[in-house]
Scaffold this active site. Structure first.
Site, mmCIF file in Angstrom:
data_model
loop_
_atom_site.group_PDB
_atom_site.id
_atom_site.type_symbol
_atom_site.label_atom_id
_atom_site.label_comp_id
_atom_site.label_asym_id
_atom_site.label_seq_id
_atom_site.Cartn_x
_atom_site.Cartn_y
_atom_site.Cartn_z
ATOM 1 C CB SER A 32 -0.902 0.035 1.235
ATOM 2 O OG SER A 32 -1.748 -1.082 1.265
HETATM 3 N N1 SAH Z 1 0.025 -5.759 3.993
HETATM 4 C C1 SAH Z 1 0.791 -5.994 2.783
HETATM 5 C C2 SAH Z 1 0.050 -5.685 1.501
HETATM 6 C C3 SAH Z 1 -1.089 -6.602 1.297
HETATM 7 S S1 SAH Z 1 -1.590 -6.878 -0.365
HETATM 8 C C4 SAH Z 1 2.107 -5.271 2.824
HETATM 9 O O1 SAH Z 1 2.386 -4.554 3.778
HETATM 10 O O2 SAH Z 1 2.883 -5.455 1.890
HETATM 11 C C5 SAH Z 1 -2.889 -8.015 0.032
HETATM 12 C C6 SAH Z 1 -2.411 -9.396 0.413
HETATM 13 O O3 SAH Z 1 -3.534 -10.127 0.888
HETATM 14 C C7 SAH Z 1 -1.847 -10.195 -0.749
HETATM 15 O O4 SAH Z 1 -0.544 -10.618 -0.427
HETATM 16 C C8 SAH Z 1 -2.807 -11.374 -0.899
HETATM 17 O O5 SAH Z 1 -2.155 -12.565 -1.291
HETATM 18 C C9 SAH Z 1 -3.369 -11.474 0.504
HETATM 19 N N2 SAH Z 1 -4.664 -12.126 0.657
HETATM 20 C C10 SAH Z 1 -5.773 -12.004 -0.109
HETATM 21 N N3 SAH Z 1 -6.785 -12.759 0.382
HETATM 22 C C11 SAH Z 1 -6.296 -13.368 1.507
HETATM 23 C C12 SAH Z 1 -6.843 -14.265 2.469
HETATM 24 N N4 SAH Z 1 -8.101 -14.702 2.411
HETATM 25 N N5 SAH Z 1 -6.054 -14.671 3.484
HETATM 26 C C13 SAH Z 1 -4.774 -14.259 3.580
HETATM 27 N N6 SAH Z 1 -4.190 -13.409 2.698
HETATM 28 C C14 SAH Z 1 -4.942 -12.976 1.675
#
Ligand code: SAH
Length: 214
Positions: free
Chosen positions: A64
């Site tokens: 983000s």
């Molecule tokens: N917090 C992260 C950015 C997240 S991007 C950072 O600091 O870099 C969103 C993430 O959520 C992705 O890596 C995706 O694979 C994950 N995601 C999506 N659905 C999910 C679920 N049901 N459980 C766990 N992770 C999930």
């Protein structure tokens, strides 16, 4: 040389992107000044990591925009002793920010490759209070619950019931809720037998998959 360059870029990020937009919590500002965001963004020039936008982290996912990370973190109102749950580890950057502000961070990622690389970066920076697991984060991480704060970093169609259940009394849950492209950042505070909802701002996250996701 590179070190001074990225160090300056990070301080500038705080001074130009976060403070003017109203991020005030000194603990959050300190964490954003200290955590080396460029270590979580694998490609390109280190200073790119400090630009005012989300960046690709591989496997179609993004880290983000710094302001959104700061806003979400500030909205949790952490003071240092909390147990926190993050859904969507991604690069691990948000987890490292939380590790600076809470006692223990539990983070769930559905993609094993991303989790492994995130935990490697987090460990290499010396954090010992981040616990990660591969799984469907819409089910939370019941074994370590309840949590004083829960942060979901992917966009959900609705607030997953298991996350509400794993929130401690007085706890805060921050989650983007909406459709696949655009969401509202929502904060939920668990009061006496009721959940108080507040809308924080519009936002755009990658979709939250899983049983209680898309
Ligand atoms: N917090 C992260 C950015 C997240 S991007 C950072 O600091 O870099 C969103 C993430 O959520 C992705 O890596 C995706 O694979 C994950 N995601 C999506 N659905 C999910 C679920 N049901 N459980 C766990 N992770 C999930």
């Amino acid at each position: 040389m590179l070190d001074t360059h990225v160090e300056n870029a990070r301080q500038k990020m705080v001074d130009e992107q976060l403070i003017p937009r109203g991020i005030r919590d000194p603990l959050v500002l300190k964490a954003m000044r200290d955590v080396p965001r460029h270590c979580f963004v694998k490609s390109g020039d280190g200073s790119m990591a400090y630009s005012d936008r989300p960046l690709p982290i591989g496997n179609g996912q993004t880290i983000s925009q710094p302001y959104i990370v700061a806003l979400m973190t500030e909205s949790l109102g952490l003071t240092g002793g909390e147990r926190v749950l993050e859904i969507g580890t991604g690069s691990g950057y948000q987890a490292a920010i939380l590790a600076e502000l809470a006692a223990d961070v539990y983070t769930v990622e559905k993609d094993p490759t991303l989790l492994e690389s995130a935990l490697e970066t987090i460990r290499s920076l010396g954090y010992t209070n981040v616990h990660g697991t591969v799984g469907d984060g819409t089910a939370g991480w019941p074994e370590a619950s309840p949590y004083a704060a829960i942060l979901v970093t992917a966009g959900a169609p609705d607030i997953p019931e298991p996350l509400k259940a794993q929130l401690a009394p007085g706890g805060r849950l921050v989650i983007p809720v909406g459709d696949r492209n655009i969401q509202e950042l929502v904060r939920i505070i668990k009061g006496d037998g009721e959940l108080r909802h507040e809308n924080l701002c519009g936002c755009r996250f990658v979709p939250l998959r899983g049983a209680h996701g898309w």
